[in-house]
Scaffold this motif. Structure first.
Motif, PDB file in Angstrom:
ATOM      1  N   VAL A 131      51.393  86.487  52.659  1.00 46.91           N
ATOM      2  CA  VAL A 131      52.001  87.692  52.621  1.00 46.91           C
ATOM      3  C   VAL A 131      52.052  88.399  54.053  1.00 46.91           C
ATOM      4  O   VAL A 131      51.275  87.639  55.237  1.00 46.91           O
ATOM      5  N   PRO A 132      52.869  89.342  54.401  1.00 42.65           N
ATOM      6  CA  PRO A 132      53.169  89.744  55.734  1.00 42.65           C
ATOM      7  C   PRO A 132      51.563  90.181  56.586  1.00 42.65           C
ATOM      8  O   PRO A 132      51.389  90.290  57.532  1.00 42.65           O
ATOM      9  N   GLU A 133      50.717  90.565  55.506  1.00 49.67           N
ATOM     10  CA  GLU A 133      49.407  91.213  55.900  1.00 49.67           C
ATOM     11  C   GLU A 133      48.615  90.077  56.547  1.00 49.67           C
ATOM     12  O   GLU A 133      47.830  90.215  57.453  1.00 49.67           O
ATOM     13  N   ALA A 134      48.918  88.693  56.250  1.00 47.22           N
ATOM     14  CA  ALA A 134      48.217  87.791  56.842  1.00 47.22           C
ATOM     15  C   ALA A 134      48.541  87.471  58.452  1.00 47.22           C
ATOM     16  O   ALA A 134      47.494  86.898  59.107  1.00 47.22           O
ATOM     17  N   CYS A 135      49.920  88.011  59.026  1.00 48.61           N
ATOM     18  CA  CYS A 135      49.915  87.990  60.011  1.00 48.61           C
ATOM     19  C   CYS A 135      48.869  88.809  61.182  1.00 48.61           C
ATOM     20  O   CYS A 135      48.356  88.812  62.056  1.00 48.61           O
ATOM     21  N   ARG A 136      48.676  90.087  60.662  1.00 47.15           N
ATOM     22  CA  ARG A 136      47.886  91.043  61.106  1.00 47.15           C
ATOM     23  C   ARG A 136      46.299  90.458  61.173  1.00 47.15           C
ATOM     24  O   ARG A 136      45.547  90.708  61.866  1.00 47.15           O
ATOM     25  N   GLN A 137      46.124  89.970  59.857  1.00 43.69           N
ATOM     26  CA  GLN A 137      44.822  89.256  59.791  1.00 43.69           C
ATOM     27  C   GLN A 137      44.342  88.126  60.779  1.00 43.69           C
ATOM     28  O   GLN A 137      43.248  88.170  61.471  1.00 43.69           O
ATOM     29  N   ASN A 140      43.749  89.784  64.487  1.00 37.98           N
ATOM     30  CA  ASN A 140      42.637  90.216  64.503  1.00 37.98           C
ATOM     31  C   ASN A 140      41.503  89.125  64.617  1.00 37.98           C
ATOM     32  O   ASN A 140      40.505  89.233  65.471  1.00 37.98           O
ATOM     33  N   THR A 163      50.157  84.155  65.284  1.00 40.83           N
ATOM     34  CA  THR A 163      51.212  85.067  64.518  1.00 40.83           C
ATOM     35  C   THR A 163      52.388  84.386  64.022  1.00 40.83           C
ATOM     36  O   THR A 163      52.805  84.326  62.866  1.00 40.83           O
TER      37      THR A 163
END
Length: 245
Positions: A131-137, A140, A163
């Motif tokens: 999911v796109p949220e994985a890139c932010r995770q 970090n 990323t």
């Protein structure tokens, strides 16, 4: 009678041991490659390849060994130790250009004892959903790890590459992924394992194209990178080294 090669994993993590017995030739080389890639897929601290009972059929088979074993020695910063080889095999492997980075050991038990006492590299391993949220995770995670390991010189480049690696899985593979980050011998290694056997393609986008630059970016920013095909997918890996000052 057809040649037979048996590849039996004896240990998994943190030090993997793969025992190879039988005859290595052009027909059995593929089986050896599959077994070695399967052992590397777990990203152990070190891989010991026990060839005590391996017979190399002819000189061409040494080229097979080099293509399926020695060329994977760089992935992903996992040292490969070939142990138990007879003198002739050891000499032939030492003369094979692809095997320059492979360590040789006479005694497998001694090599295992030494490997298990070596300090393990700093490593983080997480599973991520596509999911796109994985890139932010992952950004970090990498940024915090570089700070904790006091390797902030890697942070900016590593977060960018991580990323792109994760985004590639989100866009194309659509499978759960495993992201691994480690520091060893001054190098930072990242690897993303996914469940798709489709190999990534490097595109050559035009100036006005909105995408297609991910793998080019990984290639240009990495000291080394590659793709390891495995039976249930693939692993895309990359190495970073400190910039020369």
């Amino acid at each position: 009678m057809p040649s037979q090669l048996v590849c039996r994993p004896e240990r998994d993590l943190p030090v993997a041991v793969l025992t190879v017995s039988g005859t290595l030739d052009r027909l059995t080389g593929d089986a050896l490659g599959v077994a070695v890639r399967r052992s590397l897929a777990g990203q152990p601290v070190k891989l010991l390849l026990d060839v005590t009972r391996l017979r190399v059929a002819d000189p061409i088979a040494f080229g097979t060994f080099g293509s399926v074993v020695c060329q994977t020695a760089e992935f992903p910063n996992v040292p490969i130790v070939v142990c138990g080889a007879d003198p002739g095999t050891s000499a032939a492997l030492a003369a094979t250009p692809d095997c320059a980075g492979v360590e040789m050991a006479v005694d497998c038990e001694a090599a295992l004892a030494e490997a298990t006492t070596e300090p393990a590299p700093d490593t983080i391993r997480v599973r991520l959903r596509p999911v796109p949220e994985a890139c932010r995770q992952v950004r970090n995670l990498v940024d915090q790890a570089c700070a904790r390991w006091q390797r902030t010189e890697f942070a900016a480049t590593a977060t960018l590459i991580a990323t792109e690696l994760v985004a590639n899985v989100v866009r194309h593979a659509h499978t759960t992924m495993e992201f691994t980050l480690a520091v060893r011998d001054g190098r930072l290694t990242m690897a993303v394992r996914d469940g798709s056997r489709t190999m990534p393609r490097q595109l050559d986008p035009g100036l006005t194209d909105s995408g297609g630059r991910g793998l080019r970016l990984v290639r240009e920013l990495s000291a080394a990178w590659g793709v390891l095909p495995i039976t249930d997918g693939k692993i895309v890996w990359t190495h970073l080294i400190p910039a020369l000052t």
